[in-house]
Enzyme design. Structure first.
Site, mmCIF file in Angstrom:
data_model
loop_
_atom_site.group_PDB
_atom_site.id
_atom_site.type_symbol
_atom_site.label_atom_id
_atom_site.label_comp_id
_atom_site.label_asym_id
_atom_site.label_seq_id
_atom_site.Cartn_x
_atom_site.Cartn_y
_atom_site.Cartn_z
ATOM 1 N N TYR A 1 3.140 5.793 11.716
ATOM 2 C CA TYR A 1 3.266 4.480 12.215
ATOM 3 C C TYR A 1 4.216 3.568 11.229
ATOM 4 O O TYR A 1 4.534 2.438 11.712
ATOM 5 C CB TYR A 1 1.651 3.746 12.269
ATOM 6 C CG TYR A 1 0.919 3.742 11.360
ATOM 7 C CD1 TYR A 1 1.296 2.875 10.073
ATOM 8 C CD2 TYR A 1 0.162 4.669 10.853
ATOM 9 C CE1 TYR A 1 0.495 3.022 8.936
ATOM 10 C CE2 TYR A 1 -0.870 4.838 9.927
ATOM 11 C CZ TYR A 1 -0.672 3.904 8.837
ATOM 12 O OH TYR A 1 -1.287 3.971 7.673
ATOM 13 N N HIS B 1 -4.118 4.875 4.339
ATOM 14 C CA HIS B 1 -5.023 4.070 4.045
ATOM 15 C C HIS B 1 -6.264 4.657 3.281
ATOM 16 O O HIS B 1 -6.891 4.130 2.493
ATOM 17 C CB HIS B 1 -5.684 3.573 5.471
ATOM 18 C CG HIS B 1 -6.808 3.001 5.501
ATOM 19 N ND1 HIS B 1 -7.102 1.557 5.170
ATOM 20 C CD2 HIS B 1 -7.986 3.140 5.813
ATOM 21 C CE1 HIS B 1 -8.162 1.210 5.220
ATOM 22 N NE2 HIS B 1 -9.137 2.344 5.917
ATOM 23 N N ARG C 1 0.909 -1.153 -0.063
ATOM 24 C CA ARG C 1 0.080 0.001 -0.004
ATOM 25 C C ARG C 1 0.730 1.342 0.055
ATOM 26 O O ARG C 1 1.457 1.656 1.002
ATOM 27 C CB ARG C 1 -1.017 0.094 1.040
ATOM 28 C CG ARG C 1 -2.157 0.975 1.204
ATOM 29 C CD ARG C 1 -2.886 1.169 2.417
ATOM 30 N NE ARG C 1 -2.046 2.018 3.366
ATOM 31 C CZ ARG C 1 -2.109 2.252 4.559
ATOM 32 N NH1 ARG C 1 -2.836 1.261 5.087
ATOM 33 N NH2 ARG C 1 -1.129 2.868 5.321
HETATM 34 C C1 LIG Z 1 -15.993 -4.889 10.374
HETATM 35 C C2 LIG Z 1 -15.255 -4.043 10.168
HETATM 36 N N1 LIG Z 1 -14.263 -3.634 11.244
HETATM 37 C C3 LIG Z 1 -13.290 -2.691 11.146
HETATM 38 C C4 LIG Z 1 -13.491 -1.736 10.036
HETATM 39 C C5 LIG Z 1 -12.648 -0.387 10.065
HETATM 40 N N2 LIG Z 1 -11.615 -0.464 8.992
HETATM 41 C C6 LIG Z 1 -11.684 -0.222 7.744
HETATM 42 S S1 LIG Z 1 -10.571 -0.427 6.714
HETATM 43 C C7 LIG Z 1 -9.687 -1.291 7.987
HETATM 44 C C8 LIG Z 1 -8.360 -1.899 7.474
HETATM 45 C C9 LIG Z 1 -8.386 -2.904 6.206
HETATM 46 O O1 LIG Z 1 -7.160 -3.560 6.015
HETATM 47 P P1 LIG Z 1 -7.223 -4.435 4.947
HETATM 48 O O2 LIG Z 1 -8.095 -5.572 4.921
HETATM 49 O O3 LIG Z 1 -5.655 -4.947 4.775
HETATM 50 O O4 LIG Z 1 -7.423 -3.643 3.475
HETATM 51 P P2 LIG Z 1 -6.641 -2.253 2.987
HETATM 52 O O5 LIG Z 1 -7.235 -1.248 3.385
HETATM 53 O O6 LIG Z 1 -5.166 -2.500 3.202
HETATM 54 O O7 LIG Z 1 -6.909 -2.603 1.502
HETATM 55 C C10 LIG Z 1 -10.415 -1.304 9.178
HETATM 56 C C11 LIG Z 1 -9.863 -1.931 10.318
HETATM 57 C C12 LIG Z 1 -14.494 -1.842 9.013
HETATM 58 N N3 LIG Z 1 -14.651 -1.269 8.078
HETATM 59 N N4 LIG Z 1 -15.385 -3.123 9.273
#
Ligand SMILES: Cc1ncc(C[n+]2csc(CCOP(=O)(O)OP(=O)(O)O)c2C)c(N)n1
Ligand SMILES: Cc1ncc(C[n+]2csc(CCOP(=O)(O)OP(=O)(O)O)c2C)c(N)n1
Ligand SMILES: [Mg+2]
Ligand SMILES: [Mg+2]
Lengths: 423, 340, 423, 340
Positions: A327, A318, A314
């Site tokens: 971080y 985010h 990435r």
């Molecule tokens: C059920 C749920 N828990 C927590 C979140 C908050 N949240 C949104 S994105 C994220 C991180 C996701 O990381 P990843 O799966 O690695 O995807 P990336 O953003 O790296 O594409 C979190 C914790 C959410 N949207 N839904």
């Protein structure tokens, strides 16, 4: 029996809490990362049983070598035109991201998420599937819509929640939906799309259809229960579905170790279910294409599901709400050794004599213009600002197919109250 | 006596699915033990044999998966009827129901829908202890985008289930398991009755609908309006008969959307209202009913609206009959309400 | 793009729906089941990395051979006294089950669940762990309580929900709880105990304690999201926990194919997370002991979690509410080739000259007597019948540490109403 | 001016955890992004640096796991304070919260308990769309065995969170994210205020408790009682000030157990009652409040109890300010209520 006092003659237990290699201030150095050479991975027949190629879940399928040549059995042997299309879709996705990120910073909308560095994962996958196969994406696969030719203006209308928004301003920006494009409504809740994709695929199979489904989630999201439910259903019914795990190594501020990456790969999850698992260089657009093509053929011939881990990075924050410098090492994105998917495909095409720097620059310019034009167009329908581009009563529509009395009453009440208040 | 066959509630529910699977080959039933075996309460018995394994099948034991997969099937164009084995086991699937099924039409502006009907046996009175006795309907009535239906007779069960399956929105269809085999008057220490003697056990073989959103007047009366649903309809009716009170009893049948007209008309007529449900009291659906009634019938009310409900404790095993809102509690509350 | 019409030139998809080999009326014939010979499995050092012995997740660790000899590196080399204790605990568990099943049939309680044929899974595991290690069982591990010496009368009091019930009649029969015995409160909701066990183990590790945790669930329950969450947490923090999957091949009426057994083993799930996975003959009490001992040592030395699949067979109905003849071949239980754990350990001890048929018969008689005496004792406190053995106000206690006003009010109201009604 | 430091709500919440981690080494904080980074709203910032990785740590993204693991840690003897990143993401963990945390003490007759405090930012007003804006408190108030706490000021947030962490029962601690940085008067189009000018931003550095189960009287008055909590306390107070209505405003602070005495006394005094919350209307906590008030104050009520709540739709993105129960809706409802 004493339950409370630790036994003094045993060594104490200790809790392991993962820690990424680099934090702010550290110099990012990936020189010890073992990257398997391009072309080295075996390509099994798509009918081969899943337990015959476990090694593919631990290695890294790569087609483009360091010199930019396409090598080995996974080379999808696309013609130059197809590769240029791939390049263009990736470049368009990036141009779109740049512009919309800026639009958010300018206060034109509430939120945006880029896919910078991960464009191959959606673009190549979309190209390797049939146009009517069904996608259940996460929020970072805008490349699918773009590749399938969904209008940029519509995407922007959604991002602005404006009068032209096909979702009528109901969803957070980037939570697109387009049934016509085979793109399922994006959810804010992580990984919920996984079992849904399996259900769609099971339905297609039950009906003797030929269309398959694919779904995407981040490596962090693999920890959700939905992920497991999906893989369990898929293995049980041999559903024609492709599971994509986009391992971009970060989940907001948490590195992939908090999803289990210290102990094994994400492709290895597939092995646990007896599902085919491939681990692919996610920044190698040809490798992503090849793996998807393989998995699609497998699904289409009733050999069941495949899980593809796309090992990528990435490159940016985010979302617009995030500042990664808090971080992780600021140098990480540049130090990441697997390069940039656009640059790598571009170099490959140039090596083939099918592309050059000038054409690339011209294309970038043209795409930037295209995006800008679309933005102008979209902004005619309004930007988010304080919102409220839709007639108020639309808020009560679509909760159910027909508006029940209590929503009608609430709608009327709102209108009456606003009128009474003189607004 | 008519030619219409007699069915108990399980048979009626089974018949509804049979009719719909026959009429519409997009209808599929699925869930833990629902395939070959036909469900732990036998609600899906015979359907796999008749319609095949791809239309009536067992699933892995993951409620997340059952609902998530059903949503995907619905998005494809099927009309899935997933079963959750006990309503107590809906909780693991709550996110898929609330954040997905209930929100899909709205968030996609109608691009995708979730025309699923989630069947689940609910409620107490069978010595099922904490996790085979709960009544979670109140939670779902708080969730916009999902309908909640609870039948109280074989006739209604079939007609409502058909209407639910035909509905293009997600429906939670809660089956009061205590009355699967017979109406229950609340007297746990008397012999159980079966459905045969009840007029609503006359259930046509074929297709018919009982529209969602319409309450049934079980008994007309002038002294007080009693709002109830599911098993409680029979407990209330029996108690009222024993007491000889001239109560009007409404069987709500659908909680969302609610038949507010019937409720309003009745309470305005009687001036008194009592609400009875098995679910725990605090923030149970009775609270919403009470709020609605006082908002709409305030100037007609002669006494405070009374709630007779499960207590705010987990469902206990051995004290089930003290917990259950049975004849004693209804009678005492009614005495008080009519005195007020 | 046409999304609706299947492409005519592609073969139609089909949905695979698993089907067990034998249904009612079929003759059960397991002669083609490949059972690896006892003693053949390698026993890695407990410090060996989990990716070095994947084969152990696919084979079957067996100690007792067909002649009843204990063979190979997994033989735990217990002395005869320990083995007799093991035998006795299993026999007592079975005697207890028999009696309580009958009590339910006699209307003395509402529900019962036997563990017939699966006694080794809990008894041997309990013996291989330390007495103060913490167990998070499912509903079929009564053998743990019995092995750890929890009073039979207390168990029965719970089953009868009577005046002596330590849980005050609040729980369904067999949903025991005994912190003192290191036995976590059983839940009616499947697999919820899995992440809880990991949490307990993580806490123990974080505090530098020496106690580890173990948890059990059926193969059907592995499909729940909790299972996955638990394994993910456990691999991330290397929690000192043992995951037991009791693969008794049936989940009520669904055979293990609906949990994914057609595609791979349940022990293989561990591989997906980089966790140590062992597949064990669950009807071989010595193999279960050995695997648990190995996993416990691994956990106690901070090498992290182990998942053990106990391959066994549910010899009877799911519970008193179930009639297995409706969905499986009546002959299956007897045809099942891996035998009965009690008989196998008994034969082994007899082969060693440490046991004989007479002593066994005498033991069975004695245990039956013990159970009967306990039952008499328990029934003095009442049987379920119509319940209500507890003072009514106890219903409102223990919802919270202190009774809040609304529960106090409800309690008072109930008492008043009953008084008014003259009951 | 006093020496007491000024804190916004995030700082106060952070301070509560800091104080408790300092006093009791069994207190641990955990959740998605709460460790090194200190939480997406920075509520746990600095705690890992101060107390180490085994007491403040990031977790995998599985809410089932976060709550399930916290329950296990609680059973061991720790006092976990898990964070769910947004209240909208509590649903995946609902089964662990409802069937496990809330039931553990009861089902084990006190043998095991779940002394966990689940923190979660909730509510709208930040253009978060459907899945970053919900107010699910009503669901939890229906679940026996769990306490629900919602602070509205920095001072209360810290004192209530300390009391919640010390509580031996599971507590859901919902943080109104709209007012993390300043009290919000509901006028989205006016400049945002920060907490500095608000008296309740004076927050002692050290340990203090605000007891659970006690409402706060935000304003005394005679004309009407307004029951509210969280962000709505400030919206209501500002609106009342603008209107110059002599309303009595109660900030409930704890929904379960509720401060029924304060409510009853106030409504009996004013004879009118209005309830304001962001959550959807049907079966929201306002329904329970309405039911309780009419049960207890029936003969004192001069007009129907009014509810001003979120509409029964998913939380919309662009129409957020039409959805939000802001000054316009409160004013109109109040006009009507005072006329009745
Ligand atoms: C059920 C749920 N828990 C927590 C979140 C908050 N949240 C949104 S994105 C994220 C991180 C996701 O990381 P990843 O799966 O690695 O995807 P990336 O953003 O790296 O594409 C979190 C914790 C959410 N949207 N839904
Ligand atoms: C969450 C949840 N879903 C469904 C059930 C109903 N149920 C009880 S036992 C059972 C089968 C479990 O099978 P398995 O895990 O193989 O364990 P076994 O009974 O064979 O020991 C089911 C579906 C439940 N108790 N909890
Ligand atoms: Mg990621
Ligand atoms: Mg089983």
């Amino acid at each position: 029996m004493t339950v409370d006092a630790p036994r003094a003659n045993l060594p104490p237990l200790s809790l392991h809490v993962p820690e990424p290699r680099f934090r702010p201030g550290d110099e990012a150095d990936f020189s010890d990362l073992v990257v398997p050479p391009a072309g080295a991975a075996r390509r099994p027949d798509t009918a081969e049983p899943a337990d015959r190629f476990h090694e593919l879940a631990y290695g890294l399928i790569r087609v483009l070598d360091d010199a930019g040549n396409a090598v080995g059995p996974w080379d999808p042997r696309l013609d130059a035109e197809a590769k240029r299309k791939m390049l263009r879709s990736m470049a368009l996705t990036r141009a779109f991201d740049e512009r919309m990120f800026r639009a958010q910073r300018q206060g034109k909308t509430s939120f945006y998420m880029k896919s910078t560095g991960e464009e191959a994962v959606s673009v190549s996958a979309a190209l390797a599937m049939a146009g009517d196969d069904m996608c259940f994406p996460s929020y970072r696969q805008q490349g699918i819509l773009i590749t399938r030719g969904y209008p940029l203006v519509e995407m922007m209308n959604q991002i602005y929640s404006n009068r032209g928004d096909p979702l009528q301003g109901r969803q957070l920006p980037i939570m697109y939906s387009s049934k016509e494009t085979g793109f399922f409504s994006i959810s804010g809740n992580l990984a919920t799309q996984y079992p849904q994709a399996v259900g769609w695929a099971m339905a297609s199979a039950a009906r003797g259809d030929t269309r398959i489904a694919a779904t995407w989630c981040g490596e962090g999201s693999t920890a959700e229960g939905d992920f497991h439910s999906a893989l369990t259903f898929a293995t049980v019914y041999r559903a024609p579905v492709i599971f994509n795990v986009v391992n971009n190594q970060w989940a907001i501020s948490s590195f992939s170790g908090f999803a289990g990456a210290e102990a094994t790969t994400f492709a290895a999850r597939a092995i646990g279910y007896g599902i085919a698992g491939l681990r692919v260089d996610g920044n190698d657009a040809l490798a992503v294409y090849a793996a998807t093509e393989w998995a699609a053929e497998r699904a289409r011939t009733n050999q069941g599901p495949t899980l593809i881990e796309h090992f990528t990075y990435r490159a940016e924050g985010h979302s617009t709400s995030d500042d990664p410098s808090a971080y992780r090492s600021a140098g990480e994105p540049n130090a990441w050794p697997l390069g940039d998917p656009i640059r790598r495909l571009k170099d490959h095409l140039i090596g083939l004599g099918e592309w050059d720097e000038e054409r690339h620059a011209a294309m970038d310019l043209e795409l930037a213009e295209t995006v800008k034009r679309a933005q102008k167009e979209a902004e005619k329908n309004g930007i988010l600002g304080h919102g409220m581009h839709q007639p108020f009563e639309t808020m009560f529509e679509g909760v159910f197919e027909e508006i029940p009395w209590h929503l009608k009453e609430q709608s009327d009440q709102m209108i009456a109250e606003r009128k009474a208040a003189g607004i | 006596m008519s030619d219409t066959p007699r069915m108990n509630m399980i048979q009626a529910i089974n018949s509804a699915m049979d009719v719909m699977m026959e009429r519409d080959d997009q209808v599929v039933v699925m869930g833990e033990d629902v395939g070959y075996f036909g469900g732990v309460f036998r609600a899906t018995a015979g359907l796999q044999a008749k319609y095949g394994k791809t239309r009536a099948f067992d699933t892995p034991i993951t409620e997340i998966g059952i609902i998530g997969v059903a949503i995907g099937m619905g998005a494809y164009g099927l009309r899935p009827v997933p079963e959750i084995q006990f309503a107590d086991y809906i909780y693991p699937a709550l996110d898929q129901l609330v954040s997905e099924a209930a929100r899909l039409r709205y968030r996609s502006n109608g691009d995708f829908t979730a025309p699923i009907t989630v069947r689940s046996p609910y409620g107490g009175g069978i010595f099922g202890g904490q996790t085979h006795s709960q009544s979670p309907e109140g939670i779902f009535t708080h969730v916009s985008g999902i309908k909640t239906v609870i039948p109280s007779t074989p006739y209604d069960a079939k007609g409502l289930l058909i209407a639910a399956i035909e509905d293009n929105d997600p429906v939670l269809f809660l089956e009061p398991k205590r009355i699967y085999n017979g109406p229950f008057d609340g007297h746990y220490d008397r012999p159980a009755k079966n459905w045969t003697a009840h007029p609503a056990s006359e259930v046509p073989e074929g297709y018919y609908r009982v529209e969602l959103g319409k309450a049934a007047t079980v008994r007309e009366g002038e002294a007080v309006t009693i709002l109830c649903y599911g098993t409680m309809v029979h407990v209330v009716a029996a108690t009222i008969e024993e007491l000889g009170v001239d109560a009007e009893i409404l069987d709500l049948r659908t909680l969302v959307p609610l038949d507010i007209e019937a409720i309003e008309a009745s309470v305005k007529k009687t001036g008194r209202c009592m609400i009875v449900h098995e679910a725990t009291r605090t923030s149970g659906f009775g609270a919403e009913l009470s709020a609605l009634v006082q908002e709409r019938c305030f100037y007609h009310l002669e006494a405070p609206i009374a709630r007779v409900t499960g207590f705010d404790t987990p469902y206990p095993h051995s004290l089930e009959w003290a917990y259950f809102p049975g004849p004693v509690r209804i009678r005492e509350a009614l005495n008080k309400l009519l005195k007020d």
